[in-house]
Design a protein around this motif. Structure first.
Motif, short mmCIF file in Angstrom:
data_model
loop_
_atom_site.label_atom_id
_atom_site.label_comp_id
_atom_site.label_asym_id
_atom_site.label_seq_id
_atom_site.Cartn_x
_atom_site.Cartn_y
_atom_site.Cartn_z
N PHE A 22 0.83 -1.21 0.00
CA PHE A 22 0.00 0.00 0.00
C PHE A 22 0.87 1.26 0.00
N GLY A 23 1.81 1.31 0.94
CA GLY A 23 2.69 2.46 1.00
C GLY A 23 3.58 2.56 -0.23
N VAL A 97 9.63 -2.52 10.02
CA VAL A 97 8.17 -2.31 9.88
C VAL A 97 7.86 -1.55 8.59
N PRO A 98 8.27 -2.07 7.43
CA PRO A 98 8.02 -1.34 6.18
C PRO A 98 6.52 -1.14 5.89
N VAL A 105 5.62 7.50 5.24
CA VAL A 105 6.40 8.36 4.36
C VAL A 105 5.56 8.84 3.19
N ALA A 106 4.79 7.92 2.61
CA ALA A 106 4.00 8.25 1.42
C ALA A 106 2.94 9.31 1.71
N THR A 111 7.25 14.73 2.61
CA THR A 111 8.02 13.82 1.76
C THR A 111 8.23 14.40 0.37
N ARG A 112 9.47 14.34 -0.11
CA ARG A 112 9.76 14.78 -1.48
C ARG A 112 10.69 13.77 -2.14
N TYR A 113 10.47 13.58 -3.39
CA TYR A 113 11.27 12.64 -4.17
C TYR A 113 12.50 13.36 -4.70
N ILE A 114 13.71 12.88 -4.30
CA ILE A 114 14.95 13.51 -4.77
C ILE A 114 15.64 12.66 -5.83
#
Length: 518
Positions: A22-23, A97-98, A105-106, A111-114
């Motif tokens: 899901f995440g 615990v992913p 995080v999602a 949160t930003r994608y680098i």
């Protein structure tokens, strides 16, 4: 693999690949990839490798049993870095615990994608480099120790001359299939006690049932490392432990009565502090498997017989002999080189008067001494029921009852329990199999008014759930082995002694290095 083992593997795979989906699907979208790819096991990790621009061969390492799980977690870490997550706790959460951390995080607005190019600009501190290296080393060493091989050192002479004190061995976990720890929450590289203390090195908050992957049965004559079966209860003082096991100490304290000894021990907790240990935290022993499940074992005049046939005699096993010499002085160096007999001082030999001595000899040494003429006569010193072995304080051997007056050199016949085979209980064999049924296989068992009650039901039929083994030391007269405490259940088996990688006595024994164990 058994159905129970398959279930465990499936559950772990579910936790690793499905629950974080899901995440992951939301994070995929932030990275510009279709979210649906996160729901397909293995395809999702392939996509993460592409997003993080990591080597494609990582994907294939995931298919290695057990080790592949940790490769997958490494891919997760490289992927989460693309979202500016570099903290140690963030990577720990990714591994542990992913399924919770990825959605966190999602869904976080911060949160930003680098991307992988942004990851290249991050530099770890020196302290962080050391921490990561240390964690990796601990995890890798724990995996190797649990699933592949473990180092072991010989503490006593019970396997001489096959194995000597201070032989350092590698024990193969793959020979019989790696056993999953009963107590997974434990301090790494420590067995059952924190060094320098009497505190446990493990917790039983999580306790797993017996499970062995890719199981293979122990074979006759294998040299095996196993957890001491009657080491479930220990008097937690240095003079006791495995040197003087609890059940032996209780019989001695009770003058031969186990129940009387138990009562006295329980009444004096300060003098006899007790510790109860799970299977995987009991002391490690090493012996030779002389009989397997379904065999009938007997020892006659010191010789082992399996199913009425002479058993295998280890080439370097030794027993006690009475030797009459020709009067020639016994030079220590010559005796060691020619006959493989350790004599630190000739005065240490037990003299029987004149030129007669008690000696521990291998079959090869006996033949050589006869041929050379140094020995006028050699005969085995057998321990019969009318002899008192000082180690036994006047008692006999397993099962310590009034029916079976067995000794180390005259023992049995005894049937070894086999998985799936049914035993008919009788008053004569009750003491032989009672512990296996009650303790090792977790049943209630009582004998009342001529009847047997198994788990509260009257029955004299019992079908064994595990295979059992009979272990004996090659130093037959100086070995604490199955003749004193009975069967070794399959769930106590650790691994097969594989190779001697180091041996030390007043320096390195060069001739023993990298010698395979037979």
């Amino acid at each position: 693999m058994t159905s129970n083992q398959i279930l465990i593997v499936a559950l772990i795979s579910l936790l690793i690949f499905i629950l974080p989906a899901f995440g992951l699907s939301k994070l995929f979208q932030k990275a510009g990839a279709p979210g649906w790819k996160a729901w397909i096991p293995f395809y999702n990790t392939w996509e993460m490798i592409k997003i993080a621009k990591r080597p494609k061969h990582w994907f294939f390492w995931q298919f290695i049993p057990v080790v592949g799980w940790f490769v997958t977690l490494g891919i997760y870490i490289e992927f989460i870095k693309c979202f500016n997550k570099f903290g140690f706790w963030e990577h720990a959460a990714t591994c542990l615990v992913p399924f919770i951390y990825f959605p966190y995080v999602a869904l976080s607005p911060k949160t930003r994608y680098i991307g992988p190019d942004g990851v290249k600009h991050y530099q770890k501190s020196t302290a962080r480099e050391w921490i990561d290296a240390g964690v990796f080393a601990i995890v890798a060493a724990t995996l190797i120790r649990t699933f592949i091989f473990e180092a072991y050192v010989i503490p006593t002479g019970s396997m001489e001359k096959t194995l000597l004190v201070n032989d350092f061995l590698f024990v193969s976990k793959l020979s019989y299939g790696p056993r999953i720890p009963n107590t997974p929450l434990a301090i790494p590289f420590v067995h059952h006690t924190i060094p320098g203390t009497d505190m446990r090195s493990y917790t039983e908050v999580i306790k797993l049932p017996y499970s062995r992957w890719f199981a293979s049965a122990v074979k006759r004559n294998d040299v095996v490392v196993f957890n001491f079966p009657t080491g479930d209860t220990v008097i937690n003082k240095p003079e006791f432990q495995s040197v003087n096991p609890y059940y032996d100490a209780a019989r001695m304290i009770g003058n031969g009565s186990l129940d009387a000894g138990r009562r006295e021990i329980l009444a004096n907790p300060d003098a006899y502090p007790l510790v109860i240990r799970p299977v995987d935290k009991r002391e490690n022993y090493i012996k030779r498997c002389v009989a397997i499940g379904g065999d009938t074992l007997e020892v006659r005049d010191g010789r082992v017989y399996i199913n009425s046939q002479p058993g295998f005699e280890p080439p370097h096993s030794q027993i006690q002999y009475e030797v009459e010499t020709n009067g020639q002085p016994m030079n220590a160096e010559t005796m060691l080189e020619e006959y493989n007999i350790d004599i630190e001082n000739p005065e240490e030999l037990t003299s029987l008067g004149g030129n007669k001595f008690n000696m521990l000899l291998t079959n090869e040494a006996v033949a050589k001494m006869k041929q050379s003429g140094i020995a006028k006569s050699i005969k085995p010193q057998l321990m019969h029921a009318n002899m008192i072995d000082p180690r036994l304080w006047g008692q006999l051997c397993y099962p310590y009852d009034t029916l079976h007056k067995w000794t180390v050199d005259d023992f049995g016949p005894l049937w070894i329990p086999e998985k799936g085979k049914t035993l008919t209980l009788t008053p004569e064999n009750y003491s032989l199999y009672e512990r296996a049924i009650r303790v090792y296989e977790n049943n209630t068992l009582e004998q009342k008014n001529g009847q047997f009650f198994i788990n509260g039901v009257a029955s004299n039929q019992y079908t064994f759930k595990m295979n059992y083994y009979w272990m004996m030391g090659d130093n037959r007269h100086y070995s604490q082995d199955s003749r004193f405490w009975g069967f070794v259940p399959e769930d106590h088996v650790v691994g097969e002694a594989w190779i001697i990688w180091m041996s030390v006595k007043n320096g390195i024994r060069w001739n023993r290095l990298f010698r395979s164990i037979k």
